[in-house]
Design a protein around this motif. Structure first.
Motif, mmCIF file in Angstrom:
data_model
loop_
_atom_site.group_PDB
_atom_site.id
_atom_site.type_symbol
_atom_site.label_atom_id
_atom_site.label_comp_id
_atom_site.label_asym_id
_atom_site.label_seq_id
_atom_site.Cartn_x
_atom_site.Cartn_y
_atom_site.Cartn_z
ATOM 1 N N HIS A 213 -3.988 6.061 -1.780
ATOM 2 C CA HIS A 213 -2.559 5.894 -1.816
ATOM 3 C C HIS A 213 -2.078 4.867 -1.095
ATOM 4 C CE1 HIS A 213 1.671 6.835 -2.401
ATOM 5 N NE2 HIS A 213 1.930 6.640 -0.856
ATOM 6 N N ARG A 214 -1.689 3.672 -1.707
ATOM 7 C CA ARG A 214 -1.323 2.526 -1.109
ATOM 8 C C ARG A 214 0.197 2.474 -0.685
ATOM 9 N NH1 ARG A 214 -5.820 0.349 -3.541
ATOM 10 N NH2 ARG A 214 -7.259 -0.619 -1.968
ATOM 11 N N GLY A 215 0.903 3.044 -1.513
ATOM 12 C CA GLY A 215 2.433 2.684 -1.527
ATOM 13 C C GLY A 215 3.124 1.850 -1.966
ATOM 14 N N VAL A 216 4.312 1.332 -2.077
ATOM 15 C CA VAL A 216 5.129 0.413 -2.810
ATOM 16 C C VAL A 216 4.907 -0.964 -2.284
ATOM 17 C CG1 VAL A 216 6.794 1.987 -3.867
ATOM 18 C CG2 VAL A 216 7.211 0.846 -1.645
ATOM 19 N N SER A 217 4.562 -1.019 -0.919
ATOM 20 C CA SER A 217 4.359 -2.231 -0.186
ATOM 21 C C SER A 217 3.055 -2.308 0.375
ATOM 22 C CB SER A 217 5.590 -2.624 0.927
ATOM 23 O OG SER A 217 5.089 -1.827 1.784
ATOM 24 N N ASN A 218 2.190 -1.360 -0.153
ATOM 25 C CA ASN A 218 0.602 -1.434 0.451
ATOM 26 C C ASN A 218 0.739 -1.073 1.891
ATOM 27 O OD1 ASN A 218 -0.176 -1.758 -2.084
ATOM 28 N ND2 ASN A 218 -1.365 -3.822 -1.760
ATOM 29 N N ASN A 219 1.757 -0.506 2.313
ATOM 30 C CA ASN A 219 1.955 -0.149 4.038
ATOM 31 C C ASN A 219 1.899 1.464 4.117
ATOM 32 O OD1 ASN A 219 1.800 -2.687 5.361
ATOM 33 N ND2 ASN A 219 3.566 -2.964 4.155
ATOM 34 N N ALA A 220 1.237 2.089 3.203
ATOM 35 C CA ALA A 220 1.271 3.665 3.260
ATOM 36 C C ALA A 220 0.376 3.917 4.466
ATOM 37 C CB ALA A 220 0.715 4.256 1.961
ATOM 38 N N VAL B 106 5.083 6.948 6.247
ATOM 39 C CA VAL B 106 3.615 7.457 5.853
ATOM 40 C C VAL B 106 3.385 7.319 4.402
ATOM 41 C CG1 VAL B 106 2.582 9.406 5.733
ATOM 42 C CG2 VAL B 106 3.502 9.209 7.932
ATOM 43 N N ASP C 31 5.096 5.219 2.382
ATOM 44 C CA ASP C 31 5.458 3.881 1.871
ATOM 45 C C ASP C 31 6.351 3.869 0.455
ATOM 46 O OD1 ASP C 31 5.859 1.291 1.538
ATOM 47 O OD2 ASP C 31 3.782 0.629 1.072
#
Lengths: 409, 409
Positions: free
Chosen positions: A236-243, B329, B331
């Motif tokens: 899981h990377r998240g919307v800005s790849n900062n998860a 966490v 993102d």
């Protein structure tokens, strides 16, 4: 026209996805018969057999002797051709650069490391990264066409829309640096970049086979600290790849952070902060470089020095408190601890983190949380970076199946 | 034999998945032509057309006039047959029960609410839930065979492996209660259960169409507070179906929580805690019931009473701090605020939460976080519960496609 949030799927996409599932299953098992492969993947014998034929024609899979007889005809075993392709992983820690050359089966073929001066400028770091890469490829004797690509693991946070590293800890004066592009230009090879925690989590998945399936959080503790998030076998990377960017979670206490806020977790858990705490508690490191002093602290703690143990336990407690939030929000039951900050003190940290989690996570009787040491040692960042490339090329991706989704920069 | 962590997919699964994608797209658009449907789903005209024919034969979709002419032949529009099926949603808040009857298009056809006595026993609550359900079905005049099922939203945390509610706030003496099974037995209908925040998040997705696609966290603020997590159009439930359980995150301050720990977010953000803070600040609620007193506080805050505003802002600040961890966490860049605790004070809370997030979440310039009011008002729990059933029956599910994964209890 805008797409629907869900796209349907179709035969070419299903074919590509199933091919990735077959290759992934062979790789994870090491050796496997066609019969077992069909059972494990849920594919029909015919579909599976066609896929295996194509993988063999591409030189990615080979037959490797027979399974022991179980009465009937002995089954031919399949395995991945480890040296079919390689990838290079580079990790900026940021006090040192570590590079590895990984084969397709995830084996480390070559390793190289070089120290960086304190407060190195971006151009110096990029040049050192490119040099590490070129030397690894040259030493390996591998034809460059067999190198799938280069993975670069850097301390988060990232501005990945612009492929930029943002003020990494200990390189705070950097601002925003397009490091991946600078390295790609110098090296003449494609570079994928991710934060070190996400890269290391992917490395664990790649190396860990069935021990690292499902959902887990991977804690990468190096100069700073971050988390890689794996949910249902997907990173899981998240919307800005900062998860999983936990370095700037508020950890209380009010210390000023290089990011401009106060009380960030890194003001307690970065190597720099821990060494400062050790000094404040009366510790007298012999060297001046942070990484050296930190290692000295850890050696002392491992030898039972009470002050050193206390300082490290305090940092592990803060980390455990932040992880309690991570575990609660994601509802995962496995935490993997890795990274170079754990050398010498893996057990001490793991014990303390477990203790904090068992106290602070709600209802351990419903969801006990298991804390394990990482399978990959202190090279987790570099191995993870190289795994990024392999993962990108060969892992089953829902985005492929659905014709949507985004990839790492 | 153990399954591989990834399963391949096959034609029957692809068929079921694509059917769900088509139905979901029609529902979200309201009205749509076959041409647009093919474009949006990425399916071939032939595949899409076969699916539409089957959906019409099943009575789920119908033709509904023509689109305005754009020069050529006017296109026939498709829409979902709203009264083809219904579902009932029941929400235990836990000071009141709210029930709704939802049609297939997500419209609320009937609504019913009843108060519960303080400290109600599980059997009393179960009986009231079953009664609410039966009255809704009777009043609707709908044949019971057209009721797809019953969704039950309850305050988290849950032990969903055993379909149990665990000591909900304000019903702390309950211990573990198998509420879904008790209601199912009394009502003679299948009951799916989820925590209220997850149910409300699913309700937002169901109702919100393209405004609630992608990734977001939904904050349900009622008697207690919890978060529903939607990542890449999938509800993330976690290994024990307690993802987003933030009520017991450590929020500092050391107040004793009914769970046995100290400093949990709910010791600052439950209605009960906020009313106690109001009293401590000199507030004098006229009633004794928590929900009434809380509403009185909110009315005063809405009228500009400085003490009331201060008490609510303090609670919103604690919530914002916890959400900063959630946003970091995961993102995600969208937070939706919903639930009955926001009545009268939605703007005040939203402003304060935004302010805290913009200060405490790392790098707002890379990932600005948008905080929005929920589309569904204070019935979010009940509408969400009913949506659980529709979602379960009709949403595209990766688990279907991959022949794996788990469903809510």
């Amino acid at each position: 026209m805008a797409k629907a949030s869900w796209q349907g799927t179709n035969l070419p996409r299903v074919g590509g996805f199933n091919r990735a599932v077959v290759l992934d299953t062979i790789r994870r098992r090491g050796e496997i018969s066609r019969v077992e492969l069909a059972q494990r993947t849920g594919l029909t014998a015919q579909t599976m057999s066609n896929i295996v034929r194509a993988l063999m024609a591409d030189g990615l899979v080979t037959e490797n002797g027979h399974a022991p007889s179980t009465g009937g005809k002995r089954r031919v075993l399949l395995k991945v051709v480890a040296d079919a392709y390689s990838s290079v992983g580079l990790h900026l820690d940021p006090e040192r650069i570590t590079g590895v050359l990984l084969d397709l089966a995830g084996g480390v073929r070559l390793r190289s490391t070089r120290r960086l001066p304190d407060d190195a400028a971006p151009e110096t770091v990029a040049a050192a990264l490119a040099r590490t890469l070129q030397q690894l490829v040259r030493r390996s004797g591998i034809d460059e066409s067999r190198v799938l690509g280069v993975g670069l693991a850097v301390p988060g946070p990232l501005d990945s829309a612009h492929r930029q590293v943002l003020s990494p800890p200990n390189l705070a004066r950097w601002g925003a640096v397009p490091l991946a592009d600078i390295v790609a230009e110098r090296a003449g090879l494609p570079v994928v970049m991710d934060n070190d925690a996400t890269a290391a989590a992917i490395g664990e998945r790649w190396a860990g086979g069935e021990h690292r399936s499902g959902s887990f959080v991977y804690v990468y503790w190096g100069s700073g600290v971050g988390v890689g998030v794996v949910l249902d076998d997907q990173v899981h990377r998240g919307v800005s790849n900062n998860a999983g960017e936990i370095g700037h979670l508020n950890s209380g206490g009010g210390r000023g952070c290089h990011c401009g806020r106060r009380g960030c977790l890194e003001t307690h858990c970065s190597m720099r902060a821990i060494v400062a705490d050790w000094r404040a508690a009366g510790g007298e490191p012999t060297g001046t470089a942070i990484a050296q002093s930190y290692e000295e602290l850890c050696r002392r703690a491992a030898d039972g020095d009470a002050v050193a143990v206390k300082v490290l336990r305090a940092a592990a407690t803060r980390l455990g408190q932040a992880l309690a939030a991570v575990v609660s929000v994601l509802d995962v039951d496995r935490v993997v601890l890795g990274g170079p900050a754990l050398r010498h003190v893996s057990d001490l940290v793991r014990t303390q983190v477990s203790k904090v989690l068992s106290k602070q996570v709600w209802a351990p009787e419903v969801r006990p949380v298991q804390v394990s040491p990482a399978l990959i040692g202190e090279d987790a960042g570099a191995v993870g970076a190289a795994s990024l490339v392999l993962d990108h090329a060969y892992s089953p991706r829902l985005a492929t199946l659905l014709g949507s989704g985004s990839d790492p920069s």
